[in-house]
Design a protein around this motif. Structure first.
Motif, PDB file in Angstrom:
ATOM      1  N   ALA A  69       0.839  -1.206   0.000  1.00 29.81           N
ATOM      2  CA  ALA A  69       0.000   0.000   0.000  1.00 29.81           C
ATOM      3  C   ALA A  69       0.869   1.250   0.000  1.00 29.81           C
ATOM      4  O   ALA A  69       0.572   2.215  -0.730  1.00 29.81           O
ATOM      5  N   ARG A  70       1.951   1.256   0.778  1.00 23.99           N
ATOM      6  CA  ARG A  70       2.864   2.407   0.769  1.00 23.99           C
ATOM      7  C   ARG A  70       3.503   2.579  -0.600  1.00 23.99           C
ATOM      8  O   ARG A  70       3.609   3.697  -1.113  1.00 23.99           O
ATOM      9  N   ALA A  71       3.913   1.457  -1.195  1.00 26.40           N
ATOM     10  CA  ALA A  71       4.512   1.534  -2.539  1.00 26.40           C
ATOM     11  C   ALA A  71       3.501   2.065  -3.551  1.00 26.40           C
ATOM     12  O   ALA A  71       3.851   2.860  -4.430  1.00 26.40           O
ATOM     13  N   PHE A  72       2.242   1.649  -3.426  1.00 25.76           N
ATOM     14  CA  PHE A  72       1.209   2.134  -4.331  1.00 25.76           C
ATOM     15  C   PHE A  72       1.015   3.640  -4.185  1.00 25.76           C
ATOM     16  O   PHE A  72       0.900   4.366  -5.177  1.00 25.76           O
ATOM     17  N   MET A  73       0.985   4.126  -2.944  1.00 18.88           N
ATOM     18  CA  MET A  73       0.766   5.566  -2.734  1.00 18.88           C
ATOM     19  C   MET A  73       1.936   6.397  -3.247  1.00 18.88           C
ATOM     20  O   MET A  73       1.739   7.477  -3.797  1.00 18.88           O
ATOM     21  N   ARG A  78       3.673   9.951  -8.130  1.00 21.33           N
ATOM     22  CA  ARG A  78       4.584  10.221  -9.245  1.00 21.33           C
ATOM     23  C   ARG A  78       3.991   9.924 -10.613  1.00 21.33           C
ATOM     24  O   ARG A  78       4.208  10.671 -11.557  1.00 21.33           O
ATOM     25  N   HIS A  79       3.275   8.813 -10.720  1.00 22.57           N
ATOM     26  CA  HIS A  79       2.887   8.317 -12.039  1.00 22.57           C
ATOM     27  C   HIS A  79       1.392   8.337 -12.322  1.00 22.57           C
ATOM     28  O   HIS A  79       0.976   7.976 -13.421  1.00 22.57           O
ATOM     29  N   GLY A  80       0.591   8.707 -11.369  1.00 22.52           N
ATOM     30  CA  GLY A  80      -0.843   8.834 -11.618  1.00 22.52           C
ATOM     31  C   GLY A  80      -1.523   7.510 -11.925  1.00 22.52           C
ATOM     32  O   GLY A  80      -1.453   6.566 -11.149  1.00 22.52           O
ATOM     33  N   ARG A  81      -2.184   7.457 -13.073  1.00 22.01           N
ATOM     34  CA  ARG A  81      -3.021   6.294 -13.402  1.00 22.01           C
ATOM     35  C   ARG A  81      -2.215   5.032 -13.699  1.00 22.01           C
ATOM     36  O   ARG A  81      -2.762   3.940 -13.649  1.00 22.01           O
ATOM     37  N   MET A  86       2.226  -0.505 -12.713  1.00 28.44           N
ATOM     38  CA  MET A  86       3.612  -0.553 -12.254  1.00 28.44           C
ATOM     39  C   MET A  86       3.733  -1.397 -10.985  1.00 28.44           C
ATOM     40  O   MET A  86       4.694  -2.157 -10.834  1.00 28.44           O
ATOM     41  N   LEU A  87       2.766  -1.273 -10.084  1.00 25.20           N
ATOM     42  CA  LEU A  87       2.799  -2.071  -8.863  1.00 25.20           C
ATOM     43  C   LEU A  87       2.648  -3.554  -9.184  1.00 25.20           C
ATOM     44  O   LEU A  87       3.363  -4.395  -8.623  1.00 25.20           O
ATOM     45  N   LEU A  88       1.724  -3.862 -10.072  1.00 24.67           N
ATOM     46  CA  LEU A  88       1.544  -5.263 -10.461  1.00 24.67           C
ATOM     47  C   LEU A  88       2.808  -5.819 -11.097  1.00 24.67           C
ATOM     48  O   LEU A  88       3.185  -6.971 -10.856  1.00 24.67           O
ATOM     49  N   ASP A  89       3.466  -5.009 -11.903  1.00 21.44           N
ATOM     50  CA  ASP A  89       4.661  -5.474 -12.596  1.00 21.44           C
ATOM     51  C   ASP A  89       5.854  -5.616 -11.652  1.00 21.44           C
ATOM     52  O   ASP A  89       6.580  -6.604 -11.700  1.00 21.44           O
ATOM     53  N   ARG A  90       6.045  -4.639 -10.783  1.00 22.30           N
ATOM     54  CA  ARG A  90       7.228  -4.624  -9.917  1.00 22.30           C
ATOM     55  C   ARG A  90       7.105  -5.495  -8.678  1.00 22.30           C
ATOM     56  O   ARG A  90       8.087  -6.088  -8.234  1.00 22.30           O
ATOM     57  N   ALA A 121      -5.973  -2.507  -2.016  1.00 22.51           N
ATOM     58  CA  ALA A 121      -6.927  -1.463  -2.391  1.00 22.51           C
ATOM     59  C   ALA A 121      -7.753  -1.018  -1.189  1.00 22.51           C
ATOM     60  O   ALA A 121      -8.040   0.178  -1.037  1.00 22.51           O
ATOM     61  N   THR A 122      -8.112  -1.946  -0.320  1.00 27.84           N
ATOM     62  CA  THR A 122      -8.867  -1.589   0.883  1.00 27.84           C
ATOM     63  C   THR A 122      -8.036  -0.713   1.814  1.00 27.84           C
ATOM     64  O   THR A 122      -8.545   0.276   2.361  1.00 27.84           O
ATOM     65  N   VAL A 123      -6.753  -1.043   1.987  1.00 25.29           N
ATOM     66  CA  VAL A 123      -5.883  -0.238   2.845  1.00 25.29           C
ATOM     67  C   VAL A 123      -5.721   1.168   2.272  1.00 25.29           C
ATOM     68  O   VAL A 123      -5.789   2.165   2.994  1.00 25.29           O
ATOM     69  N   VAL A 124      -5.544   1.268   0.958  1.00 23.15           N
ATOM     70  CA  VAL A 124      -5.399   2.587   0.324  1.00 23.15           C
ATOM     71  C   VAL A 124      -6.701   3.370   0.442  1.00 23.15           C
ATOM     72  O   VAL A 124      -6.688   4.574   0.710  1.00 23.15           O
ATOM     73  N   TRP A 125      -7.839   2.704   0.271  1.00 20.02           N
ATOM     74  CA  TRP A 125      -9.144   3.358   0.380  1.00 20.02           C
ATOM     75  C   TRP A 125      -9.348   3.908   1.790  1.00 20.02           C
ATOM     76  O   TRP A 125      -9.822   5.036   1.971  1.00 20.02           O
ATOM     77  N   ILE A 126      -8.960   3.121   2.802  1.00 22.39           N
ATOM     78  CA  ILE A 126      -9.078   3.584   4.181  1.00 22.39           C
ATOM     79  C   ILE A 126      -8.132   4.759   4.427  1.00 22.39           C
ATOM     80  O   ILE A 126      -8.480   5.734   5.094  1.00 22.39           O
TER      81      ILE A 126
END
Length: 141
Positions: A69-73, A78-81, A86-90, A121-126
């Motif tokens: 979740a931190r990596a996603f945020m 930086r990269h928007g949409r 990128m998260l799925l790939d990395r 996604a739930t952690v980011v949503w919260i």
């Protein structure tokens, strides 16, 4: 019997030992303690390990979910949409590779990655304050 050579002990003839009159308990041995070595909690500090540890299932590892979740945020800033791709790939692809090497079936890997993505996604949503999901359907007229 004044002569000591008449006695069997001193004459060189082996004497017969008399069996004890009462039964003695045999010494009990702790076979489990002998067969199983004591548990060592941590390996030696200098011993390198070639094993890659991955908690199973990954979707239940809270530290992994928080890290993703931190990596996603960070990627989102930086990269928007493109941050999801990128998260799925990395991050998700190496997890899938490790699961594949462990012998997990492809269907289970996909289901586990979907559960992991949903948890992230739930952690980011919260974290975002639980925004309402609008359909954005326009006017009702």
């Amino acid at each position: 019997m004044t002569d000591l050579s008449d006695l069997p002990l001193f004459s060189g003839i082996p004497a017969i030992e008399i069996a004890p009159s009462r039964k003695r308990r045999r010494d009990r041995r702790n076979l489990l303690g002998e067969l199983v070595p004591a548990y060592n909690e941590s390996p030696a500090p200098g011993a390198p390990s070639s094993a890659v540890l991955l908690p199973f299932p990954p979707s239940r590892d809270t530290r992994l979910i928080a890290e993703l979740a931190r990596a996603f945020m960070v990627l989102r800033e930086r990269h928007g949409r493109q941050c999801r791709v990128m998260l799925l790939d990395r991050r998700f692809r190496p997890i899938a590779t490790k699961l594949r090497k462990m012998g997990v079936v492809a269907v289970e890997i996909e289901a586990e990655l979907a559960r992991l993505e949903k948890a992230v996604a739930t952690v980011v949503w919260i974290h975002d304050g639980r925004p309402a999901c609008d359909t954005g359907g326009g006017s009702a007229a």
